[in-house]
Design a protein around this motif. Structure first.
Motif, PDB file in Angstrom:
ATOM      1  N   ILE B  11      39.076  29.966  41.775  1.00 11.34           N
ATOM      2  CA  ILE B  11      39.504  31.184  41.076  1.00 11.34           C
ATOM      3  C   ILE B  11      38.375  31.666  40.174  1.00 11.34           C
ATOM      4  N   ALA B  12      37.752  30.683  39.484  1.00 16.90           N
ATOM      5  CA  ALA B  12      36.689  31.047  38.556  1.00 16.90           C
ATOM      6  C   ALA B  12      35.558  31.744  39.296  1.00 16.90           C
ATOM      7  N   SER B  13      35.186  31.222  40.461  1.00 18.24           N
ATOM      8  CA  SER B  13      34.064  31.830  41.163  1.00 18.24           C
ATOM      9  C   SER B  13      34.439  33.211  41.685  1.00 18.24           C
ATOM     10  N   MET B  14      35.708  33.395  42.033  1.00 11.86           N
ATOM     11  CA  MET B  14      36.129  34.723  42.484  1.00 11.86           C
ATOM     12  C   MET B  14      36.119  35.698  41.308  1.00 11.86           C
ATOM     13  N   THR B  15      36.513  35.176  40.132  1.00 13.29           N
ATOM     14  CA  THR B  15      36.503  36.011  38.934  1.00 13.29           C
ATOM     15  C   THR B  15      35.085  36.466  38.633  1.00 13.29           C
ATOM     16  N   LEU B  16      34.157  35.524  38.831  1.00 10.49           N
ATOM     17  CA  LEU B  16      32.753  35.795  38.558  1.00 10.49           C
ATOM     18  C   LEU B  16      32.261  37.012  39.343  1.00 10.49           C
ATOM     19  N   CYS B  20      32.388  42.095  36.336  1.00  5.88           N
ATOM     20  CA  CYS B  20      31.705  43.254  35.759  1.00  5.88           C
ATOM     21  C   CYS B  20      32.300  44.579  36.218  1.00  5.88           C
ATOM     22  N   THR B  21      33.332  44.514  37.021  1.00  6.13           N
ATOM     23  CA  THR B  21      33.932  45.756  37.501  1.00  6.13           C
ATOM     24  C   THR B  21      34.467  46.563  36.321  1.00  6.13           C
ATOM     25  N   ASP B  22      34.106  47.823  36.279  1.00  7.82           N
ATOM     26  CA  ASP B  22      34.588  48.674  35.193  1.00  7.82           C
ATOM     27  C   ASP B  22      35.988  49.151  35.546  1.00  7.82           C
ATOM     28  N   ASP B  23      36.976  48.550  34.922  1.00  9.67           N
ATOM     29  CA  ASP B  23      38.344  48.883  35.287  1.00  9.67           C
ATOM     30  C   ASP B  23      39.173  49.095  34.029  1.00  9.67           C
ATOM     31  N   PRO B  24      39.143  50.327  33.490  1.00  7.10           N
ATOM     32  CA  PRO B  24      39.837  50.569  32.221  1.00  7.10           C
ATOM     33  C   PRO B  24      41.344  50.371  32.311  1.00  7.10           C
ATOM     34  N   GLU B  25      41.883  50.430  33.492  1.00  2.00           N
ATOM     35  CA  GLU B  25      43.333  50.266  33.645  1.00  2.00           C
ATOM     36  C   GLU B  25      43.749  48.811  33.524  1.00  2.00           C
ATOM     37  N   ARG B  26      42.808  47.925  33.629  1.00  2.00           N
ATOM     38  CA  ARG B  26      43.078  46.485  33.592  1.00  2.00           C
ATOM     39  C   ARG B  26      44.183  46.094  34.571  1.00  2.00           C
ATOM     40  N   GLU B  27      44.041  46.499  35.753  1.00  2.00           N
ATOM     41  CA  GLU B  27      45.075  46.230  36.742  1.00  2.00           C
ATOM     42  C   GLU B  27      45.016  44.767  37.188  1.00  2.00           C
ATOM     43  N   ALA B  28      46.167  44.131  37.252  1.00  2.00           N
ATOM     44  CA  ALA B  28      46.205  42.754  37.729  1.00  2.00           C
ATOM     45  C   ALA B  28      46.429  42.754  39.243  1.00  2.00           C
ATOM     46  N   THR B  33      44.451  31.790  47.187  1.00  2.00           N
ATOM     47  CA  THR B  33      43.257  30.997  47.471  1.00  2.00           C
ATOM     48  C   THR B  33      43.305  30.610  48.944  1.00  2.00           C
ATOM     49  N   PRO B  34      42.171  30.194  49.526  1.00  2.00           N
ATOM     50  CA  PRO B  34      42.192  29.747  50.925  1.00  2.00           C
ATOM     51  C   PRO B  34      43.203  28.624  51.159  1.00  2.00           C
ATOM     52  N   GLN B  35      43.510  27.860  50.085  1.00  2.00           N
ATOM     53  CA  GLN B  35      44.500  26.782  50.226  1.00  2.00           C
ATOM     54  C   GLN B  35      45.927  27.316  50.145  1.00  2.00           C
ATOM     55  N   GLY B  36      46.070  28.606  49.900  1.00  2.00           N
ATOM     56  CA  GLY B  36      47.399  29.209  49.891  1.00  2.00           C
ATOM     57  C   GLY B  36      48.064  29.256  48.533  1.00  2.00           C
ATOM     58  N   LEU B  37      47.344  28.926  47.481  1.00  2.00           N
ATOM     59  CA  LEU B  37      47.938  28.950  46.150  1.00  2.00           C
ATOM     60  C   LEU B  37      47.815  30.368  45.565  1.00  2.00           C
ATOM     61  N   PRO B  38      48.949  30.956  45.166  1.00  2.00           N
ATOM     62  CA  PRO B  38      48.871  32.320  44.637  1.00  2.00           C
ATOM     63  C   PRO B  38      48.272  32.349  43.224  1.00  2.00           C
ATOM     64  N   PHE B  39      47.535  33.392  42.931  1.00  2.00           N
ATOM     65  CA  PHE B  39      47.048  33.573  41.566  1.00  2.00           C
ATOM     66  C   PHE B  39      46.909  35.059  41.262  1.00  2.00           C
ATOM     67  N   HIS B  40      46.870  35.386  39.975  1.00  2.00           N
ATOM     68  CA  HIS B  40      46.662  36.762  39.545  1.00  2.00           C
ATOM     69  C   HIS B  40      45.263  36.889  38.959  1.00  2.00           C
ATOM     70  N   PHE B  41      44.654  37.996  39.248  1.00  2.00           N
ATOM     71  CA  PHE B  41      43.294  38.208  38.768  1.00  2.00           C
ATOM     72  C   PHE B  41      43.237  39.545  38.041  1.00  2.00           C
ATOM     73  N   MET B  42      42.752  39.533  36.808  1.00  2.00           N
ATOM     74  CA  MET B  42      42.655  40.778  36.051  1.00  2.00           C
ATOM     75  C   MET B  42      41.243  40.942  35.497  1.00  2.00           C
ATOM     76  N   PRO B  43      40.428  41.783  36.134  1.00  2.00           N
ATOM     77  CA  PRO B  43      39.093  42.024  35.565  1.00  2.00           C
ATOM     78  C   PRO B  43      39.226  42.886  34.309  1.00  2.00           C
ATOM     79  N   ILE B  44      38.537  42.487  33.257  1.00  2.00           N
ATOM     80  CA  ILE B  44      38.540  43.280  32.024  1.00  2.00           C
ATOM     81  C   ILE B  44      37.129  43.802  31.829  1.00  2.00           C
TER      82      ILE B  44
END
Lengths: 231, 187
Positions: B11-16, B20-28, B33-44
């Protein structure tokens, strides 16, 4: 907009009041023990008021005080957390505060809760000897380098959008104490100019004769408490 | 545990990649993951820090836990365990070395105990991703539980409890709880 959050736009709204008669001259040491009900564990308090010298009371001096506080609280060489919490189990928890009072004094406040089986007088002894050693010898260069870098990263890490909020909290916190106000950019500029000598000179000032108050506060009823109080 | 830690690293590497995406809406965004574990990602929008571009990554994970629901379990154990895991050092490093490792990297880790989950929160600058994640993995997967630290943490928890119980508000809450749920005498 950007002008409004820069330090230059701030003006000090309060005149620095004269507090010459707030504190009597001369050094004093007030050391006492007391026992209180409804207290979960013993606590040791130590507070000192030291005349401010060798440091112009401004943002730079405030930053030096902050560096001194952070360094002394750390586990790095010269810090108190090593001897009190990590090298040996003396204090389960402690806190240290160094602040400037009304441009005239340095306040050093310390409180600690002992680990199981440790007497308050042991906490006091280790605190006083460790502090004395650091004040006399100064902080090692590597400790100061680490603390200066951490503080710089902390300040630089404030996001642009959080900057007004940061400055608001900073100004409000200082206004409440009737102190001159400054901004994040003032702090950043001041930090660049601070050298290890400045911090060690400030620490040296803390070993001057002062007005000290020490209290060993015991939780009523513990065996150790009664033994200690009867002396 | 190691599976979860691998997922965290992922998850951390995907966040990386996206931090830097400029996303003022902060959309989640929901993802897997490839192992099938769900996660939420919110670029700020973190690229515009005041002086230099410090990007920080925060990972939050929730581990389901039933401890509090079992009558025979000591309810204080998760609190003592969580603090001990974070305070006790690793096989190679003393407790203070771990503390300074995180301090030097402007990184923080916490474990929050809830009735049904343990929530982990880890914050660190993007350039320290590898070191901080592997240190955290070491702390979580091989906790030391040094008896001296466990004792110290138990003393702290017990002192806080004693101090709280002396307060009127705490006693009122205990009385209200007894009246509503009838599950224990006020102490």
């Amino acid at each position: 907009m950007s002008k409004a959050i820069e330090g230059e736009a701030f003006e000090n709204p309060l005149p620095s009041s004269d507090v010459g008669d707030w504190v009597e001259d001369g050094s004093i040491e007030d050391n006492a023990s007391l026992s209180l009900p409804d207290l979960a564990e013993d606590i040791f308090f130590h507070r000192r008021l030291i005349p401010l010298s060798d440091c112009e009371p401004n943002v730079r001096c405030e930053m030096i005080a902050q560096i001194a506080e952070t360094s002394l609280s750390s586990t790095l060489p010269g810090g108190l957390a090593g001897p009190l919490r990590y090298d040996r189990f003396i204090a389960r928890r402690f806190s240290l505060d160094i602040s400037l009072i009304k441009d005239r004094y340095i306040h050093l406040g310390f409180r600690a809760r002992p680990d199981r089986g440790v007497l308050l007088k042991s906490v006091q002894r280790v605190f006083e000897s460790s502090l004395r050693a650091t004040l006399e010898n100064g902080l090692p260069q590597e400790t100061l380098d680490a603390i200066l870098l951490r503080l710089k990263n902390d300040l630089d890490g404030v996001l642009e959008r959080d900057r007004p909020g940061y400055n608001h909290r900073l100004a409000w916190g200082r206004l409440r104490l009737g102190k001159t106000i400054f901004s994040l950019s003032d702090q950043q500029k001041a930090l660049l100019d601070i050298r290890s000598n400045d911090v060690n000179r400030f620490l040296k000032a803390l070993s001057k004769p002062d007005r000290a108050l020490k209290r060993s506060v015991f939780a009523q009823g513990s065996a150790e408490t009664e033994k200690d109080l009867s002396k | 545990m190691s599976r979860i830690l691998r997922v965290i690293a992922l998850i951390a590497s995907m966040t990386l990649l996206a931090s830097c995406t400029d996303d003022p809406e902060r959309e989640a965004v929901s993802a897997k993951t490839p192992q099938g574990l769900p996660f939420h990602f919110m670029p700020i929008d973190s690229c515009r820090s005041t002086s230099r571009g410090i990007d920080k990554i925060t990972i939050m994970s929730a581990w389901p836990m039933h401890w509090a629901y079992r009558a025979n379990n000591n309810p204080a154990v998760p609190y003592v365990a969580a603090d001990s895991i974070l305070s006790g050092g690793t096989e190679e490093l003393e407790a203070q070395e771990v503390l300074e490792f995180f301090n030097d990297r402007d990184s923080r880790g916490r474990l929050y105990i809830r009735a049904d989950h343990v929530i982990g929160k880890l914050t660190f600058p993007r350039e320290d991703l590898e070191g901080v994640v592997s240190m955290t993995s070491e702390l979580l997967s091989k906790p030391q539980f040094d008896p001296a630290w466990v004792e110290r943490i138990k003393k702290g928890l017990s002192a806080n409890q004693t101090q709280s119980q002396a307060k009127i508000a705490y006693r009122m809450h205990a009385v209200a709880r007894l009246a509503v749920l009838g599950d224990g005498p006020p102490r």
